[in-house]
Design an enzyme around this catalytic site. Structure first.
Site, PDB file in Angstrom:
ATOM      1  CG  HIS A 164       3.109  -8.164  -5.889  1.00 46.47           C
ATOM      2  ND1 HIS A 164       3.631  -8.662  -4.711  1.00 46.47           N
ATOM      3  CD2 HIS A 164       3.838  -8.742  -6.865  1.00 46.47           C
ATOM      4  CE1 HIS A 164       4.627  -9.494  -4.973  1.00 46.47           C
ATOM      5  NE2 HIS A 164       4.766  -9.576  -6.275  1.00 46.47           N
ATOM      6  CG  ASP A 173       4.390  -9.833  -0.748  1.00 46.48           C
ATOM      7  OD1 ASP A 173       4.045  -9.087   0.183  1.00 46.48           O
ATOM      8  OD2 ASP A 173       3.840  -9.826  -1.857  1.00 46.48           O
ATOM      9  CG  HIS A 198       0.569  -8.962   2.174  1.00 48.50           C
ATOM     10  ND1 HIS A 198       1.397  -7.876   1.920  1.00 48.50           N
ATOM     11  CD2 HIS A 198      -0.258  -8.580   3.182  1.00 48.50           C
ATOM     12  CE1 HIS A 198       1.075  -6.879   2.742  1.00 48.50           C
ATOM     13  NE2 HIS A 198       0.083  -7.278   3.515  1.00 48.50           N
ATOM     14  CG  ASP A 220       0.423 -10.847  -2.978  1.00 49.52           C
ATOM     15  OD1 ASP A 220      -0.252 -10.286  -2.100  1.00 49.52           O
ATOM     16  OD2 ASP A 220       1.463 -10.350  -3.443  1.00 49.52           O
ATOM     17  CG  HIS A 265      -2.514  -5.268  -4.368  1.00 45.11           C
ATOM     18  ND1 HIS A 265      -1.687  -4.417  -3.658  1.00 45.11           N
ATOM     19  CD2 HIS A 265      -3.594  -5.464  -3.582  1.00 45.11           C
ATOM     20  CE1 HIS A 265      -2.245  -4.111  -2.494  1.00 45.11           C
ATOM     21  NE2 HIS A 265      -3.395  -4.734  -2.427  1.00 45.11           N
ATOM     22  CG  ASP A 321       5.020  -6.199  -2.036  1.00 42.27           C
ATOM     23  OD1 ASP A 321       5.347  -5.106  -1.544  1.00 42.27           O
ATOM     24  OD2 ASP A 321       3.832  -6.520  -2.250  1.00 42.27           O
ATOM     25  CG  ASP A 350       4.151  -5.472   1.284  1.00 46.19           C
ATOM     26  OD1 ASP A 350       4.699  -6.586   1.313  1.00 46.19           O
ATOM     27  OD2 ASP A 350       3.015  -5.298   0.799  1.00 46.19           O
ATOM     28  CD  GLU A 363       1.895  -3.189  -4.102  1.00 41.84           C
ATOM     29  OE1 GLU A 363       1.644  -2.011  -3.774  1.00 41.84           O
ATOM     30  OE2 GLU A 363       1.033  -3.977  -4.540  1.00 41.84           O
TER      31      GLU A 363
END
Length: 300
Positions: free
Chosen positions: A100, A123, A125, A127, A140, A227, A229, A272
């Site tokens: 990412h 996402d 997360h 980030d 990332h 992303d 994830d 990702e």
């Protein structure tokens, strides 16, 4: 959306610690990304992959808690230039990652063409880490902070301007793993976040409707940074930082379908995908299926 799509692959794995995500662009192409979009009537120009330099021995260690800073910044500068060219020629930029950290280059190449670029950050997360707040030093985990102009100047000044986005023009969807420094930044800057709590409580339809209404008021284009994830690991196992309790496959399709109906998305990236950690290319196949929904694929 424009009927011309330019695909840029970014085989980057230097922004994180688990090798293999550099094969993500190839995995998504293998899963039929180009054929899927062509079937929907789009004119596809695959521009190939950005060349990613490998760090020398002198660059292997972290630079002030920023791993592979020079190589990551150089790759993102190349990506920014390529994305800028795509936007200038009037085509839709579709970027395939890679970890990412490539969002740094994507946003650097896109944002200069808009007065108020919006960003949907799909996402697990935030980030939003910096060298000071990151537990790992992996870049990332920093691209959204960098795009806000927060972080090492080598990263924030890619394409010679900063910031790339304003905090009030960002919507994070699917968050369920935030570091303390990220929480503080979200509160300080007033970034809009729909965590898994909101998705569970309100439902994906309401979340997407609220996100779209929020961005329509204040932006003149919206970049989707997805992303894999963000999805639950049961649906997308081939990611480097999986977090249980994520967005489902069907919820993600619904989110993409609602975005397509809104007509607000002007650029996108899917990142990702790590085939080494995957099960029979399942995660790349999921990514391509979501592209289909984002670009107008319907059952009937």
């Amino acid at each position: 959306m424009k009927k011309h799509i330019s695909i840029i692959g970014v085989p980057m794995d230097l922004g994180q610690s688990r090798r293999g995500v550099d094969m993500g662009p190839s995995a998504m192409r293998y899963a039929g990304a180009i054929e899927r979009l062509e079937k929907l009537g789009y004119d596809i120009h695959d521009r190939g992959d950005i060349e990613i330099g490998r760090p020398g021995n002198d660059q292997m260690n972290s630079d002030g808690n920023l791993k592979h800073l020079k190589a990551v910044s150089e790759a993102n500068a190349k990506l920014a230039s390529a994305v800028n060219a795509v936007v200038e020629e009037g085509s839709f930029p579709l970027i395939l990652g890679g970890d990412h950290s490539i969002a740094i280059g994507s946003l650097a190449g896109i944002s200069k063409h808009y007065e108020n670029l919006g960003v949907i950050w799909y996402d697990a997360h935030g980030d939003l880490n910096t060298a000071e707040t990151s537990p790992s030093g992996n870049i990332h985990g920093m691209p959204l902070a960098v795009s806000l102009g927060i972080g090492h100047p080598t990263l924030t000044n890619i394409a010679d301007y900063s910031p790339k986005v304003k905090p009030e023009n960002i919507v994070i969807i699917g968050a369920r793993s935030l570091d303390e420094g990220e929480r503080e930044l979200i509160r300080e800057r007033g970034i809009k976040v729909f965590t898994m709590h909101e998705i569970d409580r309100l439902g994906m339809t309401k979340v997407m409707e609220e996100a779209i209404a929020y961005l329509k008021e204040r932006t003149d284009g919206v970049h989707l940074s997805l992303d894999l994830d963000g999805l639950d690991p049961s649906d997308a196992p081939g990611v480097g930082t999986p977090v249980l309790g994520g967005i489902s496959y069907r919820e993600s399709h619904l989110a993409m379908e609602i975005l397509e109906e809104s007509k607000i998305i002007t650029s996108a990236e899917f990142v990702e995908v790590n085939p080494i950690l995957d099960e029979k290319n399942k995660t790349a196949t999921v990514a391509v299926a979501l592209m289909g929904s984002l670009f107008g694929e319907k059952l009937l």
